[in-house]
Enzyme design. Structure first.
Site, PDB file in Angstrom:
ATOM      1  CB  ILE A   1      -0.980   0.021   1.199  1.00 29.81           C
ATOM      2  CG1 ILE A   1      -0.227  -0.145   2.527  1.00 29.81           C
ATOM      3  CG2 ILE A   1      -2.037  -1.060   1.045  1.00 29.81           C
ATOM      4  CD1 ILE A   1      -1.138  -0.084   3.756  1.00 29.81           C
TER       5      ILE A   1
ATOM      6  CE  LYS B   1       7.049   3.349   7.780  1.00 37.08           C
ATOM      7  NZ  LYS B   1       7.099   3.963   6.433  1.00 37.08           N
TER       8      LYS B   1
ATOM      9  CB  ALA C   1      10.258   1.578   4.465  1.00 31.77           C
ATOM     10  CE  LYS C   2       7.993  -3.562  -1.663  1.00 33.98           C
ATOM     11  NZ  LYS C   2       8.196  -4.766  -2.499  1.00 33.98           N
ATOM     12  CB  VAL C   3       3.650   0.572   3.927  1.00 39.31           C
ATOM     13  CG1 VAL C   3       2.552   0.340   4.963  1.00 39.31           C
ATOM     14  CG2 VAL C   3       4.668   1.577   4.453  1.00 39.31           C
TER      15      VAL C   3
ATOM     16  CG  ASP D   1       9.977  13.671   5.196  1.00 39.66           C
ATOM     17  OD1 ASP D   1      10.007  14.683   4.475  1.00 39.66           O
ATOM     18  OD2 ASP D   1       9.903  12.523   4.746  1.00 39.66           O
TER      19      ASP D   1
ATOM     20  CB  THR E   1      14.390   5.836  -0.484  1.00 33.47           C
ATOM     21  OG1 THR E   1      13.898   6.878  -1.328  1.00 33.47           O
ATOM     22  CG2 THR E   1      15.824   5.517  -0.885  1.00 33.47           C
TER      23      THR E   1
END
Length: 454
Positions: free
Chosen positions: A19, A42, A25-27, A136, A23
């Site tokens: 979803i 995450k 991480a992937k969730v 951020d 750079t």
């Protein structure tokens, strides 16, 4: 008719589709197999964390965030580690990005914008009081729950893109300058709290105006506008709102308004309600230390992803609110992803997607997979075609990245999912509209599908 489904599992969590991506991480969407509750996980590459020497800072900030239970902050439930990955289990927020509302409906009424800004300041102030800074804040980090309440994500997790130098101050090179404080762009070191506050001011401006205060196609000109706080209020902005925003968007962090002062501002206080929450609950930090322990006894059990078979009814039921015709519905609210079905072969669908993407400056990367035992009654989740579309020229928030997957429902029927992997929501909106025009002749309408299934 259905067949046995085998999904990828990490510990007690069953992983679903991706979803979000970044750079580092992937969730992924996931479900707690013990309670059935949905969560977001995450996934961080452990090697990258070690390479950037951020272990201690990540451990410290995750530990702090685990202790935080605030209604306007996405909660961290637990942390797990394997030999190669770090898994951070997060509260799953269902309402999408706050800025999707701006894309769909334009600027907000002042009272509505104020309510979201109050919730944002509540979240930021609470985390700052515990020594955690976001650093951020941007549209992707502002989510809405099912009740329309703001949830700030990634508090304490932005350290992967930061570096602390010998002067003890944070330093970063930023690819998302529109929301970033002048002192951050100068890379001379900055105070995390004051930098967060500037970003909050930019967000409030966008909520009230419907556009960014600082915008220019030339990066150096944009930097100059930010450094000098060169912006113009739209004529409908009230004087009290102007006064507050002028004090927040002060390019000098030494004279910029502070959060305690914002809490006393007359415009801010109108209709203000303090958040209600109870911090008295049991939690443990043992898992945070275990994540970076090299001993295998501390590693979570991972099961490899295998092909999964679902029938068409299951496919629709697992896709909440799935409207197979929504890609071409002019009244449909824009979202970060969409799905549709097609009777065209995958190569034809891919060709049409390329026709839409390349003129817009996208580089198209293809990945082909062998279809696993396709049959008329099942959908093979071993993806036959996967595309990655990346904008060659970086936009105001870096390179837009679009993920596309084509899954076989039957030998003559495919489902296509198109979603924003990373980058600017407004840029994706433009791509989405162009794609819808190009693909009109390959989409199989939802009414046809319902007739086929009945």
């Amino acid at each position: 008719m259905s067949t046995t489904k085998v999904k990828r599992r990490v510990g007690k969590y069953e992983l679903g589709r991706t979803i979000g991506e970044g750079t580092f991480a992937k969730v992924k969407f996931a479900r707690d197999t013990e309670t059935g509750d949905p969560v977001a996980i995450k996934i961080l590459d452990k090697e990258k964390v070690l390479k950037h020497k951020m272990v201690e800072q990540i451990k410290r900030e995750i530990s702090t965030m685990k202790l935080i239970k605030h209604p306007n902050v996405v909660r961290i439930y637990e942390v797990m580690g394997s030999k190669t990955n770090i898994y951070i289990v997060l509260e799953y927020v269902t309402g999408g990005e706050l800025f999707d509302t701006i894309v769909n409906h334009g600027r907000m009424r002042e009272d509505e914008a104020r309510r979201y800004f109050q919730q944002l300041i509540n979240a930021v102030d609470y985390c700052h009081s515990r020594g955690v800074y976001h650093r951020d804040l941007k549209p992707e980090n502002l989510l809405l729950d099912s009740y329309g309440n703001l949830k700030v994500s990634d508090f304490g997790l932005s350290a992967l893109s930061q570096q602390i130098k010998d002067d003890g101050l944070l330093h970063t090179t930023c690819g998302t300058p529109n929301y970033v404080a002048p002192e951050v762009l100068e890379d001379q070191g900055y105070d995390g709290a004051m930098a967060d506050l500037w970003s909050c001011g930019v967000i409030l401006f966008v909520l009230l105006a419907g556009y960014l205060p600082f915008e220019d196609s030339n990066l150096m000109t944009l930097y100059k506008k930010i450094s000098n706080a060169e912006f113009t209020f739209p004529p409908w902005t009230s004087f009290p709102a102007k006064r507050l925003l002028t004090r927040i968007l002060d390019p000098n962090p030494m004279t910029r308004i502070t959060i305690p002062e914002i809490l006393e501002d007359e415009w801010f206080k109108k209709g203000y309600k303090r958040p209600e929450f109870d911090e008295k609950y049991d939690t443990t930090l043992d898992d945070v230390d275990a994540v970076f322990n090299d001993s295998e006894e501390h590693h979570v059990t991972e099961k490899k992803e295998e092909p999964e078979a679902l029938n068409a009814f299951e496919l629709i039921s697992m896709s909440a609110g799935l409207n197979l015709g929504n890609l071409f519905d002019s009244e449909q609210e824009f979202k970060r992803e969409t799905r549709f079905t097609s009777k065209c072969p995958p190569k034809e669908i891919v060709r049409k997607i390329e026709e839409a993407a390349k003129p817009l400056g996208f580089d198209v990367q293809k990945k082909n997979y062998k279809i696993c035992s396709p049959c008329l009654t099942t959908i093979c989740m071993n993806i036959p075609f996967k595309l990655r579309l990346e904008k060659v020229k970086a936009g105001r928030k870096g390179n837009l990245n679009v993920a596309t997957e084509i899954l076989q429902v039957a030998p003559s029927l495919h489902m296509v999912e198109v979603r924003k992997a990373k980058g600017d929501t407004l840029e994706f909106h433009k791509f989405y509209k162009n794609l819808s025009r190009t693909l009109k002749d390959v989409v199989w309408k939802s009414d046809d599908l319902q007739n086929q299934l009945s």
